[in-house]
Structures are given as structure tokens and as C-alpha cells.
Design a protein around this motif. Structure first.
Motif, short mmCIF file in Angstrom:
data_model
loop_
_atom_site.label_atom_id
_atom_site.label_comp_id
_atom_site.label_asym_id
_atom_site.label_seq_id
_atom_site.Cartn_x
_atom_site.Cartn_y
_atom_site.Cartn_z
N GLY A 168 -13.48 -27.75 -18.65
CA GLY A 168 -14.80 -27.99 -18.06
C GLY A 168 -15.89 -27.47 -18.98
O GLY A 168 -16.90 -28.13 -19.23
N LYS A 169 -15.68 -26.26 -19.54
CA LYS A 169 -16.68 -25.70 -20.47
C LYS A 169 -16.84 -26.61 -21.67
O LYS A 169 -17.94 -26.85 -22.16
CB LYS A 169 -16.25 -24.30 -20.93
CG LYS A 169 -16.30 -23.26 -19.84
CD LYS A 169 -17.35 -22.19 -20.11
CE LYS A 169 -17.57 -21.39 -18.84
NZ LYS A 169 -18.62 -20.42 -18.86
N ALA A 170 -15.71 -27.15 -22.17
CA ALA A 170 -15.77 -28.04 -23.34
C ALA A 170 -16.61 -29.28 -23.01
O ALA A 170 -17.42 -29.74 -23.83
CB ALA A 170 -14.37 -28.42 -23.78
N LEU A 210 -15.56 -16.65 -26.22
CA LEU A 210 -14.50 -16.01 -25.42
C LEU A 210 -14.84 -16.22 -23.96
O LEU A 210 -16.01 -16.13 -23.56
CB LEU A 210 -14.43 -14.51 -25.73
CG LEU A 210 -14.13 -14.13 -27.18
CD1 LEU A 210 -14.21 -12.62 -27.36
CD2 LEU A 210 -12.76 -14.65 -27.62
N GLU A 211 -13.85 -16.47 -23.14
CA GLU A 211 -14.12 -16.81 -21.74
C GLU A 211 -13.08 -16.20 -20.81
O GLU A 211 -11.88 -16.25 -21.08
CB GLU A 211 -14.08 -18.34 -21.60
CG GLU A 211 -14.57 -18.86 -20.26
CD GLU A 211 -16.06 -18.62 -20.05
OE1 GLU A 211 -16.85 -18.80 -20.99
OE2 GLU A 211 -16.43 -18.23 -18.93
N ASP A 212 -13.57 -15.66 -19.72
CA ASP A 212 -12.71 -15.20 -18.63
C ASP A 212 -11.57 -14.29 -19.11
O ASP A 212 -10.40 -14.46 -18.74
CB ASP A 212 -12.17 -16.42 -17.85
CG ASP A 212 -13.31 -17.11 -17.08
OD1 ASP A 212 -14.43 -16.55 -17.03
OD2 ASP A 212 -13.08 -18.20 -16.53
N ILE A 213 -11.95 -13.32 -19.94
CA ILE A 213 -11.02 -12.27 -20.38
C ILE A 213 -11.48 -11.00 -19.68
O ILE A 213 -12.66 -10.64 -19.74
CB ILE A 213 -11.07 -12.10 -21.92
CG1 ILE A 213 -10.65 -13.41 -22.59
CG2 ILE A 213 -10.21 -10.92 -22.37
CD1 ILE A 213 -10.71 -13.38 -24.12
N ASP A 236 -18.87 -15.22 -23.30
CA ASP A 236 -19.85 -15.89 -22.46
C ASP A 236 -20.05 -15.19 -21.11
O ASP A 236 -21.17 -15.13 -20.60
CB ASP A 236 -19.37 -17.33 -22.26
CG ASP A 236 -20.40 -18.18 -21.59
OD1 ASP A 236 -21.58 -18.00 -21.90
OD2 ASP A 236 -20.02 -19.01 -20.76
N ASP A 237 -18.97 -14.67 -20.54
CA ASP A 237 -19.12 -14.00 -19.23
C ASP A 237 -20.02 -12.78 -19.36
O ASP A 237 -20.67 -12.37 -18.39
CB ASP A 237 -17.76 -13.59 -18.67
CG ASP A 237 -16.92 -14.81 -18.40
OD1 ASP A 237 -17.23 -15.53 -17.46
OD2 ASP A 237 -16.00 -15.07 -19.19
N GLN A 238 -20.04 -12.18 -20.56
CA GLN A 238 -20.97 -11.07 -20.75
C GLN A 238 -22.37 -11.61 -21.07
O GLN A 238 -23.28 -11.54 -20.27
CB GLN A 238 -20.54 -10.20 -21.93
CG GLN A 238 -19.26 -9.42 -21.75
CD GLN A 238 -19.02 -8.53 -22.96
OE1 GLN A 238 -19.88 -7.72 -23.33
NE2 GLN A 238 -17.88 -8.69 -23.60
N ASN A 392 -26.19 -19.39 -13.77
CA ASN A 392 -24.84 -19.59 -14.29
C ASN A 392 -24.93 -19.71 -15.79
O ASN A 392 -25.88 -20.31 -16.31
CB ASN A 392 -24.25 -20.88 -13.68
CG ASN A 392 -22.77 -21.00 -13.95
OD1 ASN A 392 -22.34 -21.02 -15.09
ND2 ASN A 392 -21.99 -21.08 -12.89
N ASN A 393 -23.93 -19.14 -16.48
CA ASN A 393 -24.01 -19.13 -17.94
C ASN A 393 -24.02 -20.54 -18.56
O ASN A 393 -24.32 -20.69 -19.74
CB ASN A 393 -22.94 -18.24 -18.56
CG ASN A 393 -21.57 -18.48 -17.98
OD1 ASN A 393 -21.23 -19.59 -17.59
ND2 ASN A 393 -20.77 -17.42 -17.92
N VAL A 394 -23.77 -21.56 -17.76
CA VAL A 394 -23.85 -22.93 -18.31
C VAL A 394 -25.27 -23.24 -18.83
O VAL A 394 -25.45 -24.10 -19.69
CB VAL A 394 -23.40 -23.99 -17.26
CG1 VAL A 394 -24.24 -23.96 -16.02
CG2 VAL A 394 -23.43 -25.39 -17.86
MG LIG Z 1 -16.39 -17.29 -17.02
#
Ligand SMILES: [Mg+2]
Ligand SMILES: NC(=O)C1=CN([C@@H]2O[C@H](COP(=O)(O)OP(=O)(O)OC[C@H]3O[C@@H](n4cnc5c(N)ncnc54)[C@H](O)[C@@H]3O)[C@@H](O)[C@H]2O)C=CC1
Ligand SMILES: CC(=O)C(=O)O
Length: 479
Positions: A168-170, A210-213, A236-238, A392-394
Motif C-alpha cells: 500500500g505504501k508503495a 523503514l516501516e513498522d519496526i 516513517d513511523d517516527q 497520517n504520515n502519508v
Molecule cells: Mg507505519
């Protein structure tokens, strides 16, 4: 807010009705009584005896699916041919694909794109590695890397289950900023192995998202990769979340006429997103900021196993407040939730200061649903697409990576993040700003353009840009 959209869930039921035994109205009533809402009917075939129809049914939550199907199954004269969930249908076979940029019609084409001619291009890159940016996909491609350890608010669901989010992010990278992004879910949660693997795959990419780590591993992974790679590494979450949160808060504070230096801010969930959001607010001048996690307020008189929390405690909670979320939220002007769903109550919000701002950003279920407090807050925001004020980070990662790929930045620094937040916030004018419009829509195409130019400017000013790109981005990245 329409209740049936809370989970954004709908199913399509194909059923066969024997016309002498049942009328369509009976089917509709059974579905409605079981909690479904028919939003479309397609007649597939019909004759004197039998009618086959596809019913699209919106449901409040996924548990209602089986209730509805069972209710239809009980009806005499109806048989269910098939049930499909529209969201699952959309995911069949994944959501992205790789498409060649030039067709291969004949042997000449073949020898150009592949052997033997490709060898000359390989040699050119071997002699001058920087040419990888102009002669390969590197200049426009980002790796979206996860280990599946903190996927949305779903927790440690592993790399395979994380793939739909990364795909989805891609899609979002491509749709909003023309960036080619590739999902890479690693079957390891070992810090050193992740670092080694990302370094090993990095030649193909111009940036790493980096995502969802999960925290605290994500801090070390990002820090080390940034030190050891010459392309930007951005968790990205940060930072994506922090950029968008700060943009939203700039506008929300203007609405209530309060300043960031004065407000009491409670951040709930001091993980990847919570730490970064706190950091950006502290750099923007916040003074009275308190972090709360499962054990309660984070305070410098305690010592934590998590070293990041010890550093966090040293910079926050100046009045040394103690206790649970319920206790520290009293008199707060701003609540920022980055933890998990449904942990804040209306009663908690009632104890906040006048004109409270509530950003309940946990996904997919916010810390509190807007309908529960909309009448007592000044501004409400969530991370979801189905409510106003989507923080949202989007809103950040497509424009941020467009900028860093185009100026070939070596890193994404604090100045670039603050520039991105200002670009997002200022895309809403004073006249446009309302309690339901503090943050632009992801579909507002001015956002990526303005973020690109402000971030590039900051990258050049801080000396991390390797080139000065043209004003408008070129399709497929800058050569
Ligand atoms: Mg995330
Ligand atoms: N709207 C947005 O753009 C974004 C939203 N998020 C959401 O924020 C949440 C956290 O994400 P990450 O920081 O990546 O995860 P994380 O796993 O790094 O951090 C979550 C933190 O919340 C804490 N927590 C869990 N239950 C809690 C409770 N009952 N009370 C207080 N703290 C609690 C955990 O101990 C942990 O420190 C998720 O729901 C995620 O979907 C994350 C990034 C972006
Ligand atoms: C939006 C996002 O990145 C998350 O919820 O994890």
C-alpha cells in the motif's frame, strides 16, 4: 458520522432466489436485521423461476459478516452462490507490479536492454559508481523495509502479514509523488541482521523508508543505517508521523489561539512514533510535554530498562507529574495518541483544559472514536481516511522522498523535517482553516510540490544535497 463506515467493510453476496418461494423484500429485511446495509444490487441473470443477484452490503464490523450470511442462509428459497469481501478482492495477487519502460520487440532491442550491450553500461558504472543514479532505477526508487514487528497498531504480526501495508505504501509513493517504491519484508527481527541486510540491498535504491519496526530497536537500526549508508534512511513511523503531526498542531493551535510554548501536551505511547513526535514538538518550542506509556507517566526520577526512555525523561515532564494517563491528562491542552485503540474515555477528555485538542492517531482504531467527544473538543483528528483531519504520515513520505531523490540528499535532517511540516501547514490559508480542516487532504496535489521545493531548499542550505534539481520534478526522477 455514518456508523456503517467505521470499519470501511463491505461484502458482495451472490445469491440465487427461487421466485415462487421468496420476495426480494424479505431478503433485504433479513440483511438489515442482521446489521447489514444494502448499498448496491446487480441483477446477474433472471428468468421466470430463478433470479441471481449480487448484493453489495456494508457492515459495521467484520464480525457482522457471518451474522448476515447466516441470516440469508436461513431464508427458504435462497441459496448463497458466493461471498466476496471487496477489500480482499482488491488484494488478490497483490497491489503493485513491475512494468518495463521500453518494449522488447526484436533481437536488437534484446541485445540493448540485456546482453551484450548492457555490459557497456555495467562497465561505465563500475568505473564511476555515481553513474548508478543516472543509469539505473536507483535515482527514483525507494525500499520500503519492514520486519513486521509493529504493523499499524496490530503489533508483531510478522513479515508476511506486513506485506499488504508495505505494498500500500508503495502505491502511495507512486500515485502521489511518482516515486517507485518496493516492499521488502524481512524474515528476521534481529537488529544486526536487519542492518546487514538493508546495507546489502542498498545499491538498488536512492532511499530507504523503514516501516513498522518496533521500538526501541527501530532507533538503533535507523541511526546505524544513516551512519553507514550514503542515501537517506527515514523511519516513517517516527519522522513522517512527526512532520504531519507538527503541521496539524500548528494549525490547531492557531484555531484555539494558544502557543506551543504554553500548552500542556500529553503524548500517549512512547514508542517509535511517540518519541519522534515528542522530539519535533520539543524542537518547535514545547515546554510542558509529558509522555505516558503502559506504566504511566515517564519521569526522570525513575530508571527504565529502555535507554531511550531515560533520555526522554530527562527532556520532558518538567513538573515531574506521576500516575496514569487518566491522572496526567487533567488540564492538558493537547492529547496526542500513538499507542493503541480505545484507551481514552470521554470522562478523561472532560478533565482537559478549555478548548482541548485531541489527536487520536493509533491505527486502525484511534485511542478514542471522534463521535464520542466531537461535541466537547475544539479540534479532533485521527490517522484514518474516513474522518476529517487525517493526521497520517502519508501526507509526508511521498513529498519527502520526491525531494531527497531529486536533490540526491545524503540524509534527511531536522531542518528538512521542519521545512516539510511548514509546507504542509501553510497549504491551508487563514481563511480556509476550520476545526474540520487543519490539515490538507492527501489528494491536494499542491502539498507534494510545495514540500519538494521547501525540503530541497533546506537540504541545499544544510549541505546535504548532492545536486540542485530543476524547479519542476521530471517524470521518473532527475537524471
Ligand atoms: Mg507505519
Ligand atoms: N497516524 C499515523 O500517521 C501513524 C500512526 N501510528 C500508530 O501509532 C501507534 C504506535 O505505533 P508505533 O510507534 O510505530 O508503535 P510502537 O510499538 O513503537 O509504540 C507503541 C507504544 O504504545 C505503547 N502502548 C501500548 N498500549 C498502551 C497503553 N495502553 N497505554 C499507553 N501506552 C501504550 C507501547 O508500550 C509502545 O511504547 C500504532 O497504532 C500506529 O498505527 C504510527 C505511525 C504513524
Ligand atoms: C500510518 C502508519 O504508518 C501506521 O499506522 O503505522
Amino acid at each position: 458520522m455514518n456508523q456503517r463506515n467505521l470499519d470501511g467493510n463491505s461484502i458482495i453476496i451472490r445469491l440465487e432466489m427461487t421466485t415462487k418461494d421468496i420476495k426480494f423484500g424479505e431478503v433485504a429485511s433479513a440483511i438489515s436485521e442482521a446489521g447489514g446495509d444494502i448499498i448496491a444490487i446487480d441483477v446477474i441473470s433472471t428468468n421466470q423461476d430463478v433470479s441471481v443477484r449480487d448484493l453489495t452490503v456494508a457492515v459495521t464490523d467484520s464480525q457482522d459478516n457471518s451474522k448476515i450470511i447466516e441470516a440469508v442462509r436461513q431464508l427458504k428459497g435462497v441459496s448463497i452462490v458466493n461471498v466476496s469481501d471487496r477489500t480482499f478482492l482488491l488484494h488478490l495477487g497483490g497491489k503493485i507490479e513491475v512494468t518495463p519502460k521500453t518494449p522488447i520487440h526484436n533481437r536488437e532491442d534484446l541485445s540493448r536492454v540485456y546482453t551484450p550491450d548492457v555490459a557497456r553500461v555495467c562497465s561505465a558504472i563500475s568505473e564511476e559508481p555515481g553513474k548508478a543514479f543516472s543509469l539505473t532505477i536507483k535515482r527514483n526508487t525507494v525500499a520500503v523495509v519492514s520486519d513486521g514487528s509493529a504493523v499499524l497498531g496490530l503489533g508483531n504480526i510478522g513479515p508476511r502479514a506486513a506485506m499488504p501495508v508495505m505494498e500500500g505504501k508503495a502505491m502511495l509513493f507512486k500515485q502521489f509523488a511518482g516515486v517507485d517504491a518496493f516492499p521488502i519484508c524481512l524474515d528476521t527481527q534481529d537488529t544486526e541482521e536487519i542492518i546487514r541486510t538493508v546495507k546489502a540491498i542498498s545499491p538498488a535504491f536512492g532511499g530507504i523508508n523503514l516501516e513498522d519496526i518496533s521500538s526501541p530497536r527501530c532507533f538503533e537500526i535507523e541511526r546505524r543505517l544513516n551512519e553507514e549508508l550514503d542515501i537517506p534512511v527515514f523511519h516513517d513511523d517516527q519522522h513522517g508521523t512527526a512532520v504531519v503531526l507538527y503541521a496539524g498542531l500548528i494549525n490547531a493551535l492557531k484555531l484555539v489561539d494558544k502557543s506551543i510554548e504554553d500548552v500542556k501536551i500529553v503524548v500517549c505511547g512512547i514508542g517509535a512514533a511517540g518519541v519522534a513526535c515528542s522530539n519535533i514538538l520539543l524542537s518547535a518550542g514545547a515546554k510542558r510535554l509529558i509522555g505516558v506509556d503502559r506504566e504511566g507517566a515517564i519521569i526522570r526520577t525513575n530508571t527504565y530498562e529502555n535507554e531511550v526512555w531515560n533520555e526522554y525523561a530527562a527532556r520532558t515532564n518538567p513538573d515531574l507529574e506521576t500516575g496514569s494517563l487518566r491522572e496526567v491528562i487533567r488540564d492538558a491542552d493537547v492529547f496526542i495518541g500513538l499507542s493503541r485503540g480505545n484507551l481514552l474515555t470521554r470522562e478523561d477528555v472532560q478533565t482537559m483544559a478549555d478548548n482541548p485538542i485531541v489527536f487520536a492517531m493509533a491505527n486502525p482504531v484511534p485511542e478514542i472514536m471522534p463521535a464520542l467527544v466531537e461535541d466537547i473538543v475544539a479540534v479532533m483528528a485521527t490517522g484514518r481516511s474516513d474522518y476529517p483531519n487525517q493526521i497520517n504520515n502519508v501526507l509526508c513520505f511521498p513529498g519527502m522522498f520526491r525531494a531527497v531523490l531529486d536533490c540526491r540528499a545524503t540524509e534527511i535532517n531536522e531542518e528538512m523535517k521542519l521545512a516539510a511540516a511548514q509546507a504542509i501547514a501553510s497549504s491551508i490559508s487563514d481563511e480556509e482553516r476550520t476545526r474540520y480542516y487543519i490539515i490538507p487532504s492527501v489528494f491536494n496535489d499542491k502539498v507534494v510540490k510545495s514540500m519538494r521545493s521547501r525540503v530541497i531548499e533546506a537540504a541545499i542550505k544544510t549541505g546535504v544535497a548532492r545536486r540542485v534539481p530543476r524547479e519542476q520534478p521530471r517524470e521518473g526522477g532527475e537524471s
